[in-house]
Design an enzyme around this catalytic site. Structure first.
Site, mmCIF file in Angstrom:
data_model
loop_
_atom_site.group_PDB
_atom_site.id
_atom_site.type_symbol
_atom_site.label_atom_id
_atom_site.label_comp_id
_atom_site.label_asym_id
_atom_site.label_seq_id
_atom_site.Cartn_x
_atom_site.Cartn_y
_atom_site.Cartn_z
ATOM 1 N N ARG A 160 0.829 -1.306 -0.089
ATOM 2 C CA ARG A 160 -0.076 -0.011 -0.014
ATOM 3 C C ARG A 160 0.979 1.024 -0.068
ATOM 4 O O ARG A 160 1.876 1.314 0.709
ATOM 5 C CB ARG A 160 -0.822 0.037 1.194
ATOM 6 C CG ARG A 160 -2.053 -1.146 1.193
ATOM 7 C CD ARG A 160 -3.071 -0.836 2.332
ATOM 8 N NE ARG A 160 -2.266 -0.754 3.621
ATOM 9 C CZ ARG A 160 -2.676 -0.167 4.750
ATOM 10 N NH1 ARG A 160 -3.897 0.678 4.515
ATOM 11 N NH2 ARG A 160 -1.924 0.151 5.621
ATOM 12 N N SER A 222 7.078 -4.935 7.630
ATOM 13 C CA SER A 222 6.844 -5.828 8.806
ATOM 14 C C SER A 222 7.701 -7.209 8.424
ATOM 15 O O SER A 222 6.943 -8.080 8.489
ATOM 16 C CB SER A 222 5.386 -5.902 8.816
ATOM 17 O OG SER A 222 4.685 -4.627 9.012
ATOM 18 N N ASP A 276 5.042 -3.016 11.702
ATOM 19 C CA ASP A 276 3.388 -2.450 11.640
ATOM 20 C C ASP A 276 3.160 -2.529 13.224
ATOM 21 O O ASP A 276 2.115 -1.928 13.773
ATOM 22 C CB ASP A 276 2.750 -3.728 10.884
ATOM 23 C CG ASP A 276 3.045 -4.992 11.272
ATOM 24 O OD1 ASP A 276 3.993 -5.455 12.108
ATOM 25 O OD2 ASP A 276 2.384 -6.118 10.756
#
Ligand code: BGC
Length: 536
Positions: A160, A222, A276
């Protein structure tokens, strides 16, 4: 010795040492030794019991015959409802097959001791399965964050790119674009993966008409990384569904910068790399100032928390009088050194064998969304082979690794919680299986047992962290698909954390999209720190 109520208690301490000697000693010796120990009062009620936690226990391999204290209060509190089946042979077979998945109270307390010890060792840079990584984020958003920031989120199969506009620390605009990362990029050459990420950044920046604008960027990466600063993240190992070997041991920020520079068509400045969980903690802190722990319970799993800076040994570069810092635990790897082998079942071994990277991320493979469905599948296959389930007939789908997803577990659990039977038959149909009422009851029981173990394991570690923090009231920010969609993970966690850290007040708070919003906020914090340090 006196317990908390002032009653005198005597007890034996049994220490088992496993001797790794190559001469003709037998493998296991029972010895009485006097040693330094800590005591743990599991419960202060009438059935009080003292559980002796031996310092350094984790260094020892699991003994073959350690006597486990009877902890009936805890055993009954963590037990799932018994399986109801008219066929007593089947019932026995299922119970035998799942026996080792049910944790005992004694095992629970032992895991707690081991986790505590691993945290201590990790933070002191001693060998530990917990990385306890310094994130170099010493402060939370303070409401002064202003301007436009880019956030990148890499961790799942979708990448994203997010534009965040902040005013007085509040989000006033957010535009997001998702890009699917094909398997050949997730498993291929590192440069190609980062070129693809840079291509997405460029596409996004163009779509927002920000080609000429200087944009500070926070990169949520992450995966376990060694951080040497806020903008240096050296990949230690891939997890989940990534495995580009050429990136291991290299700085993900540097690789991203190089890929962006190779294109030369944007003006982004990578200011921070974060995990994250860290993003979730930051996002949680915006929602609730008491946030000091964050968990990700999704495809992967991890936790971070705010640690006293003076306890943190690993600190590269200059300190600037920081009082606290966020520590990324990387608890997915808990047990990779064997300290959790005493709860490992044959099913867990099979799940590991079928995984992308074997012998790694032991804890994650017990608890996370990538693996819970697979644990269930492996158990189900065994019970079909034993002619306990589906009349002994498997389907091709059931024999396929990964075909039984964790979303199925959540849906079957929904049936159990709602006391109905809608989702389970639908899932069994999808998997091409013929079933009867007993099969449905057994499937529900397996999903409940596997989910309950995961909830317990997460709660044990969370309770240990709560006890580590010297705070009267702590909010735990949580994000991740498993947490969001499993119908009773949260209620189990509330119950078990309370049981295991009875003196700690806490609240579980869903903090969504920390990996996006949190990354933007971390970029803003990084900018603030950069400006502050350049003035001193
Ligand atoms: C990674 C962690 C991450 C977690 C949740 C794990 O596989 O190692 O860094 O925080 O997944 O996404």
């Amino acid at each position: 010795m006196y317990d908390r109520s002032g009653n005198y208690r005597s007890f034996d301490i049994w220490v088992y040492l496993q001797c790794n000697v190559t001469d003709n000693w037998p493998d296991h010796h029972t010895v009485h030794v006097s040693c330094k120990f800590t005591t743990y009062f599991g419960h202060t009620g009438p059935s009080s019991c003292i559980y002796g936690g031996i310092e350094g226990w984790n260094k020892m391999a699991s003994p073959t015959s350690r006597p486990e204290p009877a902890l009936s209060w805890l055993d009954s509190a963590i037990r799932v409802k018994p399986l109801q089946l008219a066929d007593s042979w089947k019932k026995q077979q299922v119970e035998d097959a799942l026996k080792k998945i049910h944790l005992t109270g004694a095992q629970v307390l032992r895991i707690k001791e081991v986790f505590h010890s691993e945290v201590e060792r990790g933070i002191h840079e001693q060998p530990s399965s917990l990385q306890m990584e310094n994130t170099y984020i010493p402060e939370l958003p303070n409401g002064t964050e202003e301007g436009m920031f880019l956030a990148l989120d890499l961790g799942g199969t979708n990448f994203r790119v997010i534009l965040l506009e902040l005013s007085n620390g509040a989000l006033i605009r957010e535009n997001v674009k998702r890009y699917h990362i094909r398997e050949e990029l997730r498993l291929g050459c590192g440069e190609r993966l980062f070129d693809f990420l840079a291509e997405c950044v460029s596409d996004f920046v163009r779509s927002q008409n920000l080609g000429g604008t200087r944009l500070p960027l926070g990169f949520t990466f992450s995966f376990p990384m060694i951080q040497k600063g806020l903008d240096v993240g050296i990949l230690l190992t891939w997890t989940k569904s990534f495995n580009c070997p050429s990136v291991v041991g290299r700085d993900a920020v540097q690789m991203l910068r190089e890929a962006i520079n190779r294109r030369g068509d944007t003006h982004v400045e990578v200011l921070a790399v974060l995990n994250d969980t860290t993003g979730t903690l930051i996002q949680g802190a915006v929602l609730d100032k008491k946030t000091a722990i964050a968990l990700i319970l999704g495809t992967g799993s991890n936790a971070c928390y705010i640690e006293r800076a003076d306890r943190v040994q690993h600190w590269e570069g200059q300190r600037h009088g920081e009082k606290e810092v966020i520590i990324d635990i990387e608890w997915g790897a808990f047990g990779d050194n064997g300290v959790l082998d005493f709860i490992k079942t044959d099913y867990d071994r099979k799940v590991d064998e079928n995984s992308l990277i074997t012998n790694s991320f032991t804890f994650e493979k017990y608890i996370s969304g990538k693996y819970l469905g697979e644990i269930v599948r492996v158990i189900v296959v065994k019970l079909v082979e034993d002619c306990v389930l589906f009349g002994g007939t498997v389907s091709d789908a059931l024999l396929t690794t990964g075909a039984f997803t964790t979303s199925f577990v959540s849906l079957i659990e929904q049936d159990t919680v709602g006391n109905n039977c809608e989702n389970t038959p639908e899932i069994l149909d999808k998997l091409g299986l013929s079933y009867n009422a007993d099969d449905i009851a057994i499937m529900k029981y397996i999903c409940e047992t596997v989910s309950n173990r995961a909830a317990l394991l997460v709660s044990i570690c969370t309770a240990t962290l709560l006890e580590r923090l010297d705070r009267p009231d702590t909010t735990i920010a949580v994000d991740g698909s498993l947490y969001k969609y499993h119908p009773r993970l949260k209620s189990w966690m509330n119950k078990y954390i309370h049981l295991l850290a009875p003196e700690k007040k806490f609240k579980l708070l869903l903090a969504e999209d920390g990996s996006g919003k949190g990354a933007g906020l971390v970029a803003a914090i990084a900018l603030r720190l950069k400006q502050r340090f350049s003035q001193t």
